[in-house]
Write an enzyme that holds these catalytic residues in place. Structure first.
Site, PDB file in Angstrom:
ATOM      1  N   CYS A 213      39.403  39.137  41.768  1.00 32.45           N
ATOM      2  CA  CYS A 213      38.799  38.212  42.741  1.00 32.45           C
ATOM      3  C   CYS A 213      37.511  37.596  42.207  1.00 32.45           C
ATOM      4  CB  CYS A 213      38.479  38.944  44.045  1.00 32.45           C
ATOM      5  SG  CYS A 213      39.850  39.866  44.763  1.00 32.45           S
ATOM      6  N   ASP A 214      36.654  38.422  41.604  1.00 34.60           N
ATOM      7  CA  ASP A 214      35.283  38.005  41.322  1.00 34.60           C
ATOM      8  C   ASP A 214      34.915  37.935  39.843  1.00 34.60           C
ATOM      9  OD1 ASP A 214      34.834  37.898  44.083  1.00 34.60           O
ATOM     10  OD2 ASP A 214      34.340  40.026  44.163  1.00 34.60           O
TER      11      ASP A 214
ATOM     12  N   CYS B 232      36.756  44.158  43.311  1.00 32.91           N
ATOM     13  CA  CYS B 232      37.948  43.431  42.857  1.00 32.91           C
ATOM     14  C   CYS B 232      37.608  42.526  41.679  1.00 32.91           C
ATOM     15  CB  CYS B 232      38.541  42.617  44.005  1.00 32.91           C
ATOM     16  SG  CYS B 232      40.019  41.678  43.538  1.00 32.91           S
TER      17      CYS B 232
END
Length: 312
Positions: free
Chosen positions: A138-139, A135
């Site tokens: 997300c990261d 992701c």
């Protein structure tokens, strides 16, 4: 064994726990079975920086413990176990846990999530959370001004490569064939971005790293058989997700990718009294905060349905 309850929540994670919080506060006395991965995908994430309420970020597993404890504080009965069979053809609905315990529930909230598809490389497990991710949204922040790679050829891979290009110095896009499956507009966006280098007809042979995490990858051209090592710190796998919906086949409506279909603007499925929330029905966002929001919707929809049918 058989047990009759008012509200059953299948699966945990941000969607399931949020549904549990709202259902508990509404007096539905929900029972939650956490599934095969209690806490969901975030339990494999080292740090969560984009969920509201944590100004300094939080470890993924710790966040899930917070949500679980909050659900328990309002009375949710949280249990270990996995739903292995369902029968939604009559009321109350029947769900079997670990192929032995039968639960009869007036309302069922499904929060079984989706699992990221992986390449099957040893390094994906070894370096998960240490440079390997599924992701970018997300990261990606953790790889600002660094070099990363994205694997995939569809819209998701193109979107993630473009997103990372806004943060990173260089993005290597690893494409298995000589063409992409992404929409033409997404392909053009990738091809015209000077920060993105596309490696056609290429596959990842190995993820390289040390005790601190990923240091690079070795790719092989599947036409010429030539190999190349690329130094980088982040490796993003963007080959899709598989919703955890196999036990609902034949009973709940799904799309071509087997995501559960819900009525627009609600968590209602095609079966009265059955609701779906989180990544199991979200093909677009797949974020913890959107999952939590849909968990709230599912609990509110379940409460209203139970009340309308004189079951609450």
């Amino acid at each position: 064994m058989s047990e009759k309850i008012k509200c059953l929540i299948i699966g945990s994670g941000p969607a399931g726990y949020t549904a549990a919080i709202y259902a508990s506060r509404a007096g539905l006395h929900p029972v939650m079975y956490q599934g095969g991965q209690p806490g969901g995908q975030l339990t494999t994430t080292t740090e969560v920086d984009n969920f509201p309420g944590y100004p300094n970020g939080i470890d993924g597993p710790a966040m899930m413990i917070d949500l679980e404890n909050q659900a328990k504080r309002f009375g949710t009965d949280v249990r270990y176990g996995m739903a292995t069979k369902v029968d939604f053809t009559s009321s109350p609905k029947k769900v079997w846990i670990d192929e032995s315990t039968e639960i009869e529930a007036d309302a069922v909230i499904i929060a079984t999530g989706a699992s990221a598809k992986w390449l099957g490389l040893e390094g994906e497990t070894k370096f998960n959370g240490l440079g390997v991710s599924a992701c970018a949204v997300c990261d990606g922040f953790f790889y600002r001004n660094q070099t990363v790679a994205v694997v995939g050829a569809g819209d998701t891979a193109a979107e993630e490569a473009s997103y990372l290009a806004n943060l990173c110095t260089k993005v290597h896009l690893i494409v298995r064939r000589g063409e992409m499956r992404a929409s033409l507009i997404m392909q053009e966006r990738v091809k015209n971005n000077p920060k993105i280098e596309i490696h056609w007809n290429s596959e990842t042979e190995e993820i390289l790293g040390d005790a601190n995490g990923v240091t690079g990858i070795r790719i092989v051209n599947n036409v010429t058989k030539a190999t190349e090592e690329i130094a980088l710190t982040g490796f993003f796998v963007a080959i899709g997700h598989q919703p955890n919906t196999s036990i609902f086949k034949g009973q709940l409506e799904m799309d071509a990718q087997e995501y559960l279909l819900t009525e627009k603007g609600s968590a209602r499925t095609n079966i009265e009294g059955v609701f779906a929330c989180g990544d199991v029905q979200d093909t677009i966002y797949r974020q913890a905060i959107t999952a939590a929001g849909s968990g709230c919707m599912a609990a509110l929809d379940a409460e209203r349905w139970l009340a309308a049918n004189n079951l609450h």
